[in-house]
Design a protein around this motif. Structure first.
Motif, PDB file in Angstrom:
ATOM      1  N   ARG A  95       0.916  -1.273   0.005  1.00 29.26           N
ATOM      2  CA  ARG A  95      -0.040  -0.002  -0.105  1.00 29.26           C
ATOM      3  C   ARG A  95       0.764   1.275  -0.099  1.00 29.26           C
ATOM      4  O   ARG A  95       0.557   2.372  -0.577  1.00 29.26           O
ATOM      5  CB  ARG A  95      -0.862   0.162   1.339  1.00 29.26           C
ATOM      6  CG  ARG A  95      -1.943   1.153   1.249  1.00 29.26           C
ATOM      7  CD  ARG A  95      -3.372   0.687   1.927  1.00 29.26           C
ATOM      8  NE  ARG A  95      -3.687  -0.512   1.542  1.00 29.26           N
ATOM      9  CZ  ARG A  95      -4.860  -1.002   1.849  1.00 29.26           C
ATOM     10  NH1 ARG A  95      -5.457  -0.816   3.035  1.00 29.26           N
ATOM     11  NH2 ARG A  95      -5.298  -2.175   1.216  1.00 29.26           N
ATOM     12  N   ALA A  98       2.035   1.760  -3.618  1.00 30.06           N
ATOM     13  CA  ALA A  98       1.093   2.228  -4.259  1.00 30.06           C
ATOM     14  C   ALA A  98       1.000   3.643  -4.206  1.00 30.06           C
ATOM     15  O   ALA A  98       0.801   4.273  -5.350  1.00 30.06           O
ATOM     16  CB  ALA A  98      -0.232   1.509  -3.914  1.00 30.06           C
ATOM     17  N   TYR A 153      -2.421  -5.320  -7.371  1.00 27.56           N
ATOM     18  CA  TYR A 153      -4.025  -4.876  -6.869  1.00 27.56           C
ATOM     19  C   TYR A 153      -3.633  -3.413  -6.208  1.00 27.56           C
ATOM     20  O   TYR A 153      -4.597  -2.791  -6.650  1.00 27.56           O
ATOM     21  CB  TYR A 153      -4.533  -5.998  -6.138  1.00 27.56           C
ATOM     22  CG  TYR A 153      -5.696  -5.339  -5.437  1.00 27.56           C
ATOM     23  CD1 TYR A 153      -6.895  -5.091  -5.971  1.00 27.56           C
ATOM     24  CD2 TYR A 153      -5.795  -4.932  -3.903  1.00 27.56           C
ATOM     25  CE1 TYR A 153      -8.121  -4.404  -5.363  1.00 27.56           C
ATOM     26  CE2 TYR A 153      -6.716  -4.096  -3.366  1.00 27.56           C
ATOM     27  CZ  TYR A 153      -7.921  -3.996  -4.041  1.00 27.56           C
ATOM     28  OH  TYR A 153      -9.153  -3.262  -3.614  1.00 27.56           O
ATOM     29  N   GLU A 154      -3.014  -3.527  -5.320  1.00 29.48           N
ATOM     30  CA  GLU A 154      -2.643  -2.086  -4.699  1.00 29.48           C
ATOM     31  C   GLU A 154      -2.271  -1.156  -5.422  1.00 29.48           C
ATOM     32  O   GLU A 154      -3.081   0.016  -5.442  1.00 29.48           O
ATOM     33  CB  GLU A 154      -1.562  -2.428  -3.610  1.00 29.48           C
ATOM     34  CG  GLU A 154      -1.884  -3.412  -2.390  1.00 29.48           C
ATOM     35  CD  GLU A 154      -3.176  -2.893  -1.449  1.00 29.48           C
ATOM     36  OE1 GLU A 154      -3.532  -1.565  -1.612  1.00 29.48           O
ATOM     37  OE2 GLU A 154      -3.556  -3.445  -0.497  1.00 29.48           O
ATOM     38  N   GLU A 158      -5.089   1.903  -6.383  1.00 29.24           N
ATOM     39  CA  GLU A 158      -4.610   3.430  -5.769  1.00 29.24           C
ATOM     40  C   GLU A 158      -4.692   4.252  -7.268  1.00 29.24           C
ATOM     41  O   GLU A 158      -5.214   5.672  -6.943  1.00 29.24           O
ATOM     42  CB  GLU A 158      -3.311   3.543  -5.303  1.00 29.24           C
ATOM     43  CG  GLU A 158      -2.692   4.802  -5.109  1.00 29.24           C
ATOM     44  CD  GLU A 158      -3.300   5.305  -3.815  1.00 29.24           C
ATOM     45  OE1 GLU A 158      -3.377   6.609  -3.714  1.00 29.24           O
ATOM     46  OE2 GLU A 158      -3.844   4.611  -2.900  1.00 29.24           O
TER      47      GLU A 158
END
Length: 234
Positions: A95, A98, A153-154, A158
């Motif tokens: 995260r 991202a 995915y992250e 974002e």
């Protein structure tokens, strides 16, 4: 920024197929492999499903240095993290990566290691930063394709943080609709013989907080209004 997935000596074709599928899910097109084309076996193509072109267009290299030679920012990934005793193994989360992604220009290369022992220290030292997916201490090591999926995915999510890339065609409830819902709920509580008087005010407060947190749609608000009214329109 363009994102490239780089795999260092992967061992199982099935993982490559799953990774290709993950890449297509999250709009990443370029796959680089430190290894030989023999890894692209039947299982790889079966697992890739509709992402076979990513495997067909994969680029192969004999060493990691060559695979990242034209990459502007390289990210090593690991499930083995350390503290002061090995500063090269102090990671950030996917995260955090991202969030930094939007401020990076050029090409981002995300480097994944072998299924059995991951990236070696010398591999990590070639990269700009280290990322690790937080997992349970009971079983901290992710399957290679799962780790790829989480990180991609992250980054993908974002990039759509202000505009989710699918249209639910839902209109948020207006102030008037929410106020009407609260009014009908309050009247419903006041009419209820099952709720003691001393609990009615707290029930109203709790419901108001729930509605505020829920970001409900107009359709949802009107459906609930119908429930709390004395009579629903036919």
């Amino acid at each position: 920024m363009k994102t490239v997935v780089i795999l260092v000596n992967p061992k199982y074709g099935g993982n490559l197929g799953a990774i290709a599928r993950n890449m297509m899910n999250f709009d990443v097109e370029e796959l680089r492999i430190v290894g030989t084309p023999e890894i692209l076996d039947d299982e790889a193509y079966i697992r890739a499903v509709h992402a076979k072109n990513i495997l067909n267009n994969a680029k192969f290299y004999s060493k990691l240095e060559d695979a990242i030679s034209d990459i502007d920012f390289t990210v090593a990934t690991t499930g083995a993290v350390c503290g002061d005793r090995n500063v090269n193994r102090v990671p950030i989360t996917p995260r955090e990566l991202a969030k930094k992604h939007s401020s990076i220009s050029g090409t981002l290369g995300i480097v994944f290691g072998r299924e059995d022992d991951g990236l070696k220290n010398e591999d990590v030292e070639l990269c700009d930063i280290l990322v690790s997916v937080p997992t349970s201490n009971k079983y901290p090591i992710l399957n290679l394709s799962h780790a790829v999926s989480v990180i991609l995915y992250e980054i993908y999510f974002e990039s759509f943080s202000k505009d989710i890339p699918y249209d639910l065609n839902m209109k948020n409830a207006s102030v008037d609709e929410k106020n009407a819902l609260l009014r009908f709920f309050n009247e419903f509580v006041d009419r209820s013989k099952d709720v003691p008087d001393y609990r009615k005010d707290i029930c109203k407060t709790i419901f108001k907080r729930i509605v505020g947190r829920a970001f409900i749609s107009g359709k949802e608000a009107n459906s609930l209004i119908c429930v709390f009214k004395d009579k629903c329109p036919k």
